[in-house]
Design a protein around this motif. Structure first.
Motif, PDB file in Angstrom:
ATOM      1  N   PHE A 294       0.804  -1.214   0.000  1.00  0.00           N
ATOM      2  CA  PHE A 294       0.000   0.000   0.000  1.00  0.00           C
ATOM      3  C   PHE A 294       0.843   1.272   0.000  1.00  0.00           C
ATOM      4  CE2 PHE A 294      -3.175  -2.855   2.314  1.00  0.00           C
ATOM      5  CZ  PHE A 294      -3.847  -3.150   1.144  1.00  0.00           C
ATOM      6  N   ARG A 295       2.008   1.221   0.655  1.00  0.00           N
ATOM      7  CA  ARG A 295       2.908   2.371   0.684  1.00  0.00           C
ATOM      8  C   ARG A 295       4.347   1.881   0.717  1.00  0.00           C
ATOM      9  NH1 ARG A 295       1.394   7.227   4.710  1.00  0.00           N
ATOM     10  NH2 ARG A 295       3.106   8.125   3.508  1.00  0.00           N
ATOM     11  N   GLN A 296       5.267   2.766   0.361  1.00  0.00           N
ATOM     12  CA  GLN A 296       6.682   2.436   0.391  1.00  0.00           C
ATOM     13  C   GLN A 296       7.371   3.441   1.297  1.00  0.00           C
ATOM     14  OE1 GLN A 296       7.325  -0.152  -1.834  1.00  0.00           O
ATOM     15  NE2 GLN A 296       9.376  -0.495  -1.027  1.00  0.00           N
ATOM     16  N   PHE A 297       8.024   2.967   2.364  1.00  0.00           N
ATOM     17  CA  PHE A 297       8.649   3.856   3.333  1.00  0.00           C
ATOM     18  C   PHE A 297      10.167   3.738   3.372  1.00  0.00           C
ATOM     19  CE2 PHE A 297       4.381   3.089   5.025  1.00  0.00           C
ATOM     20  CZ  PHE A 297       3.960   4.383   5.294  1.00  0.00           C
ATOM     21  N   ILE A 298      10.674   2.523   3.147  1.00  0.00           N
ATOM     22  CA  ILE A 298      12.083   2.267   3.402  1.00  0.00           C
ATOM     23  C   ILE A 298      12.541   1.133   2.493  1.00  0.00           C
ATOM     24  CG2 ILE A 298      11.655   0.570   5.234  1.00  0.00           C
ATOM     25  CD1 ILE A 298      14.004   1.809   6.774  1.00  0.00           C
ATOM     26  N   PRO A 299      13.785   1.158   2.037  1.00  0.00           N
ATOM     27  CA  PRO A 299      14.264   0.049   1.205  1.00  0.00           C
ATOM     28  C   PRO A 299      14.069  -1.304   1.884  1.00  0.00           C
ATOM     29  CG  PRO A 299      15.823   1.866   1.134  1.00  0.00           C
ATOM     30  CD  PRO A 299      14.791   2.225   2.168  1.00  0.00           C
ATOM     31  N   VAL A 300      13.763  -2.301   1.064  1.00  0.00           N
ATOM     32  CA  VAL A 300      13.532  -3.658   1.567  1.00  0.00           C
ATOM     33  C   VAL A 300      14.840  -4.432   1.551  1.00  0.00           C
ATOM     34  CG1 VAL A 300      12.392  -5.853   1.081  1.00  0.00           C
ATOM     35  CG2 VAL A 300      11.138  -3.704   0.813  1.00  0.00           C
ATOM     36  N   VAL A 340      14.478   6.625  -3.017  1.00  0.00           N
ATOM     37  CA  VAL A 340      15.328   5.576  -2.464  1.00  0.00           C
ATOM     38  C   VAL A 340      14.534   4.531  -1.688  1.00  0.00           C
ATOM     39  CG1 VAL A 340      15.811   6.742  -0.267  1.00  0.00           C
ATOM     40  CG2 VAL A 340      17.514   5.177  -1.235  1.00  0.00           C
ATOM     41  N   GLU A 341      13.321   4.892  -1.225  1.00  0.00           N
ATOM     42  CA  GLU A 341      12.524   3.930  -0.468  1.00  0.00           C
ATOM     43  C   GLU A 341      12.130   2.723  -1.310  1.00  0.00           C
ATOM     44  OE1 GLU A 341       9.906   7.186  -2.102  1.00  0.00           O
ATOM     45  OE2 GLU A 341      11.722   7.106  -0.869  1.00  0.00           O
ATOM     46  N   ALA A 342      12.254   2.811  -2.641  1.00  0.00           N
ATOM     47  CA  ALA A 342      11.904   1.688  -3.506  1.00  0.00           C
ATOM     48  C   ALA A 342      13.056   0.702  -3.693  1.00  0.00           C
ATOM     49  CB  ALA A 342      11.461   2.202  -4.871  1.00  0.00           C
ATOM     50  N   LEU A 343      14.219   0.994  -3.123  1.00  0.00           N
ATOM     51  CA  LEU A 343      15.395   0.132  -3.277  1.00  0.00           C
ATOM     52  C   LEU A 343      15.152  -1.252  -2.678  1.00  0.00           C
ATOM     53  CD1 LEU A 343      18.492  -0.077  -3.955  1.00  0.00           C
ATOM     54  CD2 LEU A 343      18.889   0.615  -1.574  1.00  0.00           C
ATOM     55  N   TYR A 404      25.758   2.440  -4.958  1.00  0.00           N
ATOM     56  CA  TYR A 404      24.602   2.207  -5.823  1.00  0.00           C
ATOM     57  C   TYR A 404      23.519   3.251  -5.566  1.00  0.00           C
ATOM     58  CZ  TYR A 404      20.685  -0.126  -8.096  1.00  0.00           C
ATOM     59  OH  TYR A 404      19.603  -0.413  -8.907  1.00  0.00           O
ATOM     60  N   ILE A 405      23.271   3.537  -4.291  1.00  0.00           N
ATOM     61  CA  ILE A 405      22.256   4.536  -3.933  1.00  0.00           C
ATOM     62  C   ILE A 405      22.630   5.900  -4.515  1.00  0.00           C
ATOM     63  CG2 ILE A 405      21.275   5.844  -1.998  1.00  0.00           C
ATOM     64  CD1 ILE A 405      21.421   3.222  -0.374  1.00  0.00           C
ATOM     65  N   GLU A 406      23.900   6.278  -4.381  1.00  0.00           N
ATOM     66  CA  GLU A 406      24.355   7.578  -4.902  1.00  0.00           C
ATOM     67  C   GLU A 406      24.188   7.649  -6.421  1.00  0.00           C
ATOM     68  OE1 GLU A 406      25.709  11.298  -5.449  1.00  0.00           O
ATOM     69  OE2 GLU A 406      25.289  10.375  -3.495  1.00  0.00           O
ATOM     70  N   LYS A 407      24.576   6.573  -7.113  1.00  0.00           N
ATOM     71  CA  LYS A 407      24.515   6.590  -8.582  1.00  0.00           C
ATOM     72  C   LYS A 407      23.080   6.559  -9.101  1.00  0.00           C
ATOM     73  CE  LYS A 407      29.028   4.412  -9.270  1.00  0.00           C
ATOM     74  NZ  LYS A 407      29.751   3.181  -9.676  1.00  0.00           N
ATOM     75  N   ARG A 408      22.223   5.787  -8.418  1.00  0.00           N
ATOM     76  CA  ARG A 408      20.855   5.642  -8.937  1.00  0.00           C
ATOM     77  C   ARG A 408      19.923   6.759  -8.485  1.00  0.00           C
ATOM     78  NH1 ARG A 408      16.724   0.451  -8.218  1.00  0.00           N
ATOM     79  NH2 ARG A 408      14.844   1.566  -8.878  1.00  0.00           N
TER      80      ARG A 408
END
Length: 417
Positions: A294-300, A340-343, A404-408
């Protein structure tokens, strides 16, 4: 395919949108996470600290107890201190017994709060009930504040319950006491909402809740309430309990209701362990919404449970470390790295499912299991990118995740494009 095999969530129930200090509840808006302090509100320092911690953890609304003059007088100071910290978190005042008097005697409190929560079971008794309820509604209209009418079966309107029990007894096909109690809870909320509207409070300033402590009772009561009202609904299993019991009971009941399209805002009411962190209930609420899609809060962070093939604890320690780093960094990352929460990160313990699970993640690692070659393949965007070896595999993979986070999601992405 037969509808019997259609397990998609039902569309969200249509409800009236309510603006709570800039946070929209209902009307199709994302389900809102809220929590409540357990500090003495009169203790400004302690309450500010806990509200700040809850809000930073992800609580979009925070409820505070307003039970006496000292706590009411503290509310505007709490609000001012939070704003100075850069935290514009809507505060909800929780009123019982003397809310009408506190709001009248402390206009600065009435103004500082973003919403009032009142319980029709104890807003007043006998001939004073409707009068004191009306006084709170009039204050809400004066200061343009929404109201949550929150029924709780631990403080249910006994006059209404007695009347419905008597009517049921006279009925030729009586309901069970449990069924009558459920009906009383629903009627208490609906009757109070109708009275509030008759007094002039607009429908888009009313939220309803009907909390019980039994999972099946909660599901039944909210299904009844949702079918008979279009008010925005606040979900919560009251007295859920401590630890895994509270988490499981809350998740089971709220998960079923939200799957049915019911619920506009939620609270996970966990009993904190002695010295425990109050923000745990916020984390559980976010994770419930996230795992249900239902929502995205934090990378899984996906990690295997471990078995006889994974006698090393390296993958467990790495998964925990990455999860902790992500949660600690999220307040900054939300601003610095939009999206980034979708990572999705995978930390796997052996070759059985490790490579496949890592390919499904944005970035993943398959650590060597018992008896496997001391090598850890790393997969980025579904492709094998490298193999890590040696004693610093964990530290090297953490750096790869940060890069990866920085580049994406950061400036690196723009530079690469």
């Amino acid at each position: 395919m037969s509808s019997a095999f259609d397990f998609e969530p039902k569309p969200r129930r249509a409800s009236v949108a309510v603006d709570v200090g800039g946070v929209i509840v209902g009307g199709g808006a994302p389900v809102v996470v809220q929590s409540m302090t357990n500090t003495d509100t009169a203790d400004v320092d302690a309450t500010v600290a806990q509200v700040a911690a809850l809000h930073r953890a992800g609580s979009e609304l925070v409820r505070i107890t307003v039970d006496r003059d000292e706590s009411a007088a503290a509310v505007p100071r709490i609000r001012e201190r939070l704003l100075r910290l850069g935290l514009d978190v809507p505060l909800v005042g929780d009123f019982h017994y003397i809310g009408h008097k506190l709001l009248a005697d402390h206009p600065a409190c009435a103004e500082a709060l973003a919403k009032y929560r009142i319980n029709p079971g104890n807003v007043g008794f006998k001939d004073k009930k409707d009068k004191q309820f009306a006084e709170i509604i009039e204050m809400a209209m004066r200061y343009d504040k929404p109201v949550r009418i929150g029924v709780n079966w631990g403080s249910l309107d006994q006059d209404l319950l007695t009347r419905l029990m008597d009517e049921n007894k006279a009925n030729g096909s009586p309901l069970t006491a449990q069924q009558v109690t459920r009906e009383t809870i629903v009627q208490s909320a609906l009757i109070s909402a109708e009275l509030a509207e008759e007094l002039g409070l607009p429908r888009n300033r009313i939220i309803l809740s009907a909390k019980v402590s039994g999972v099946q009772d909660l599901i039944a009561v909210y299904a009844m309430l949702a079918a008979r009202s279009d008010h925005a609904l606040h979900l919560g299993l009251t007295e859920a309990g401590m630890g895994t019991k509270g988490i499981v009971a809350s998740s089971a009941s709220l998960g079923i209701l939200m799957q049915q399209g019911i619920g506009d805002t939620i609270r996970i009411s966990l009993t904190p362990e002695p010295g425990g962190d109050r923000t745990r209930e916020v984390q559980v609420a976010q994770e419930l919404l996230q795992v249900m899609g239902f929502r995205q809060f934090i990378p899984v962070v996906a990690a295997c449970p471990g078995c006889g093939r994974t006698t090393s604890t390296v993958f467990q320690e790495l998964a925990q470390k990455i999860q902790e780093d992500i949660r600690a960094n999220m307040p900054v990352w939300r601003e610095k790295y939009p999206g980034v929460e979708a990572l999705k990160v995978a930390v796997m313990g052996c070759i059985v499912n490790g490579p496949g699970e890592s390919k499904h993640a944005d970035i993943g690692i398959s650590l060597p299991g018992t008896g496997e070659m001391p090598a850890a393949p790393v997969f980025i965007d579904g492709q094998k990118a490298m193999t890590l070896r040696g004693p610093r595999i964990a530290e090297e993979f953490q750096l790869l995740v940060s890069d990866y986070i920085e580049k994406r999601f950061g400036g690196g992405q723009a530079a690469a494009e």
